[in-house]
Write a protein that holds these residues in place. Structure first.
Motif, PDB file in Angstrom:
ATOM      1  N   LYS A  92      30.299  17.559  64.428  1.00 20.39           N
ATOM      2  CA  LYS A  92      31.631  16.955  64.378  1.00 20.39           C
ATOM      3  C   LYS A  92      31.643  15.659  63.562  1.00 20.39           C
ATOM      4  CE  LYS A  92      32.986  18.887  68.860  1.00 20.39           C
ATOM      5  NZ  LYS A  92      33.298  18.593  70.282  1.00 20.39           N
ATOM      6  N   LEU A  93      30.472  15.107  63.304  1.00 22.83           N
ATOM      7  CA  LEU A  93      30.384  13.884  62.497  1.00 22.83           C
ATOM      8  C   LEU A  93      30.326  14.179  61.001  1.00 22.83           C
ATOM      9  CD1 LEU A  93      27.732  11.859  64.574  1.00 22.83           C
ATOM     10  CD2 LEU A  93      30.234  11.759  64.734  1.00 22.83           C
ATOM     11  N   VAL A  94      30.308  15.462  60.652  1.00 23.84           N
ATOM     12  CA  VAL A  94      30.161  15.884  59.255  1.00 23.84           C
ATOM     13  C   VAL A  94      31.504  16.302  58.688  1.00 23.84           C
ATOM     14  CG1 VAL A  94      29.049  17.548  57.710  1.00 23.84           C
ATOM     15  CG2 VAL A  94      27.789  16.622  59.675  1.00 23.84           C
ATOM     16  N   ALA A  95      31.809  15.839  57.464  1.00 23.13           N
ATOM     17  CA  ALA A  95      33.068  16.181  56.790  1.00 23.13           C
ATOM     18  C   ALA A  95      32.778  16.739  55.407  1.00 23.13           C
ATOM     19  CB  ALA A  95      33.955  14.937  56.673  1.00 23.13           C
ATOM     20  N   PRO A  96      33.680  17.564  54.861  1.00 26.31           N
ATOM     21  CA  PRO A  96      33.489  18.078  53.494  1.00 26.31           C
ATOM     22  C   PRO A  96      33.265  16.941  52.508  1.00 26.31           C
ATOM     23  CG  PRO A  96      35.292  19.215  54.571  1.00 26.31           C
ATOM     24  CD  PRO A  96      34.911  18.082  55.485  1.00 26.31           C
ATOM     25  N   GLY A  97      32.342  17.143  51.595  1.00 22.76           N
ATOM     26  CA  GLY A  97      32.024  16.124  50.599  1.00 22.76           C
ATOM     27  C   GLY A  97      30.905  15.190  51.004  1.00 22.76           C
ATOM     28  N   ASP A  98      30.430  15.295  52.252  1.00 22.96           N
ATOM     29  CA  ASP A  98      29.358  14.418  52.720  1.00 22.96           C
ATOM     30  C   ASP A  98      28.035  14.753  52.041  1.00 22.96           C
ATOM     31  OD1 ASP A  98      30.948  12.973  54.412  1.00 22.96           O
ATOM     32  OD2 ASP A  98      30.163  13.837  56.277  1.00 22.96           O
ATOM     33  N   VAL A  99      27.211  13.727  51.929  1.00 25.66           N
ATOM     34  CA  VAL A  99      25.822  13.882  51.519  1.00 25.66           C
ATOM     35  C   VAL A  99      24.974  13.585  52.751  1.00 25.66           C
ATOM     36  CG1 VAL A  99      23.959  13.052  50.040  1.00 25.66           C
ATOM     37  CG2 VAL A  99      26.310  13.170  49.154  1.00 25.66           C
ATOM     38  N   PHE A 165      10.942  10.392  46.573  1.00 25.04           N
ATOM     39  CA  PHE A 165      12.068  11.271  46.270  1.00 25.04           C
ATOM     40  C   PHE A 165      13.306  10.849  47.065  1.00 25.04           C
ATOM     41  CE2 PHE A 165      14.506  15.142  47.311  1.00 25.04           C
ATOM     42  CZ  PHE A 165      14.723  15.685  46.053  1.00 25.04           C
ATOM     43  N   LEU A 166      13.133  10.561  48.334  1.00 23.33           N
ATOM     44  CA  LEU A 166      14.253  10.167  49.194  1.00 23.33           C
ATOM     45  C   LEU A 166      14.879   8.854  48.742  1.00 23.33           C
ATOM     46  CD1 LEU A 166      12.643  11.098  52.614  1.00 23.33           C
ATOM     47  CD2 LEU A 166      14.761  12.092  51.710  1.00 23.33           C
ATOM     48  N   GLU A 167      14.077   7.961  48.190  1.00 25.49           N
ATOM     49  CA  GLU A 167      14.576   6.654  47.748  1.00 25.49           C
ATOM     50  C   GLU A 167      15.619   6.775  46.644  1.00 25.49           C
ATOM     51  OE1 GLU A 167      14.197   3.770  48.922  1.00 25.49           O
ATOM     52  OE2 GLU A 167      12.364   3.746  50.123  1.00 25.49           O
ATOM     53  N   ARG A 168      15.700   7.933  45.992  1.00 26.14           N
ATOM     54  CA  ARG A 168      16.662   8.127  44.892  1.00 26.14           C
ATOM     55  C   ARG A 168      18.066   8.410  45.405  1.00 26.14           C
ATOM     56  NH1 ARG A 168      13.763  13.029  42.116  1.00 26.14           N
ATOM     57  NH2 ARG A 168      15.872  13.278  41.259  1.00 26.14           N
ATOM     58  N   MET A 200      14.241   8.083  55.444  1.00 23.41           N
ATOM     59  CA  MET A 200      15.521   8.788  55.587  1.00 23.41           C
ATOM     60  C   MET A 200      16.586   7.879  56.198  1.00 23.41           C
ATOM     61  SD  MET A 200      14.395  12.575  56.878  1.00 23.41           S
ATOM     62  CE  MET A 200      13.981  13.869  55.698  1.00 23.41           C
ATOM     63  N   LEU A 201      16.228   7.191  57.261  1.00 22.99           N
ATOM     64  CA  LEU A 201      17.192   6.314  57.926  1.00 22.99           C
ATOM     65  C   LEU A 201      17.640   5.181  57.012  1.00 22.99           C
ATOM     66  CD1 LEU A 201      15.562   6.139  61.466  1.00 22.99           C
ATOM     67  CD2 LEU A 201      17.694   7.290  60.873  1.00 22.99           C
ATOM     68  N   SER A 202      16.738   4.711  56.150  1.00 24.17           N
ATOM     69  CA  SER A 202      17.079   3.591  55.266  1.00 24.17           C
ATOM     70  C   SER A 202      18.016   3.989  54.134  1.00 24.17           C
ATOM     71  CB  SER A 202      15.798   2.992  54.670  1.00 24.17           C
ATOM     72  OG  SER A 202      15.240   3.847  53.676  1.00 24.17           O
ATOM     73  N   ARG A 203      18.196   5.309  53.881  1.00 22.76           N
ATOM     74  CA  ARG A 203      18.983   5.765  52.748  1.00 22.76           C
ATOM     75  C   ARG A 203      20.383   6.233  53.134  1.00 22.76           C
ATOM     76  NH1 ARG A 203      17.714   3.069  49.208  1.00 22.76           N
ATOM     77  NH2 ARG A 203      19.001   4.409  47.867  1.00 22.76           N
ATOM     78  N   ALA A 204      20.804   6.017  54.376  1.00 23.57           N
ATOM     79  CA  ALA A 204      22.107   6.521  54.826  1.00 23.57           C
ATOM     80  C   ALA A 204      22.988   5.400  55.367  1.00 23.57           C
ATOM     81  CB  ALA A 204      21.911   7.586  55.898  1.00 23.57           C
TER      82      ALA A 204
END
Length: 256
Positions: A92-99, A165-168, A200-204
């Motif tokens: 439910k926290l996800v919407a179209p267009g999300d990354v 890779f995640l840092e990008r 992962m947590l640092s990139r969101a």
């Protein structure tokens, strides 16, 4: 087999499932979860102890020593109802267009299955081969797979290649799991997965942890990150005691 015997078999199965996730279980918690008396649980543990399936302790039991914890497939079959409910809340926290960034783990896999069944217009970065394959069933989800060193037991990649890779990427929301959570932070039994989790947590912008109640107050090999490194925790029940206080002080929003 009579009803009483069937119920006992179900309880024994549930106790052993709990010990697959955690090294120890408590009589009080098992009695509350299974809706029986503490005396019934103590009898169950005594029988399992006599069979050599568990080792009795004061107030509970511990799993027989093993060289490694169960792989993700074994864990995926435990607490399925609880983890499905957690995944439904997370979706439910996800919407179209999300990354999105999705880690490895059984609860995250439940979320991947929920997204694959109906999500649209998503980009997902993941370190999990299994999560990637599940999401790939939905043509409306673009999947970006991390490179790195494959851990076959976890079905995921780790290492500096994955972290770089995640840092990008700049994600809308990161969803991660963990082997446990204490007032010190998220716990992890795999140092490589711990490092990937932190990246992962640092990139969101929004950082979400998915944990069923069996992970509460469970210490593991390494503290991956403090409670202040995420914003939301979704679980099947609220924590109590010191953990509840620590989460509140860290400003973590709880969904259960």
């Amino acid at each position: 087999m009579g009803r009483s015997a069937r119920n006992k078999v179900k309880r024994h199965k549930r106790i052993l499932e709990a010990l697959q996730i955690n090294a120890a279980v408590r009589v009080r918690e098992l009695a509350e979860e299974l809706g029986v008396s503490g005396e019934t649980i103590r009898r169950d543990l005594a029988e399992l102890g006599n069979e050599g399936a568990v080792s009795r302790t004061f107030g509970g039991a511990v799993a027989k020593p093993v060289l490694h914890e169960p792989n993700w497939r074994d864990r995926h079959n435990a607490f399925r109802a609880e983890r499905h409910a957690i995944a439904e809340h997370a979706a439910k926290l996800v919407a179209p267009g999300d990354v999105l960034i999705l880690e490895t783990g059984s609860t995250v896999m439940h979320l991947a299955e929920a997204l694959a069944s109906g999500a649209r217009d998503l980009s997902v970065i993941t370190s999990s081969l299994e999560v990637a394959l599940v999401l790939a069933r939905n043509n409306a989800i673009q999947v970006h797979m991390c490179p790195g060193i494959l851990d076959a037991r976890e079905g995921s990649v780790v290492g500096t290649e994955a972290e770089d890779f995640l840092e990008r990427y700049n994600a809308t929301t990161a969803f991660v799991g963990s082997t446990g959570i204490t007032s010190a932070g998220l716990q992890e039994s795999h140092t490589g997965i711990a490092a990937v989790k932190c990246t992962m947590l640092s990139r969101a912008k929004k950082r979400v942890v998915l944990l069923d109640h069996s992970k509460f107050d469970q210490t593991s090999l390494v503290t991956a990150c403090p409670l202040t490194d995420f914003d939301i925790m979704i679980s099947d029940r609220p924590p109590e005691g010191d953990l509840a206080i620590a989460l509140e002080q860290a400003g973590v929003h709880l969904i259960s």
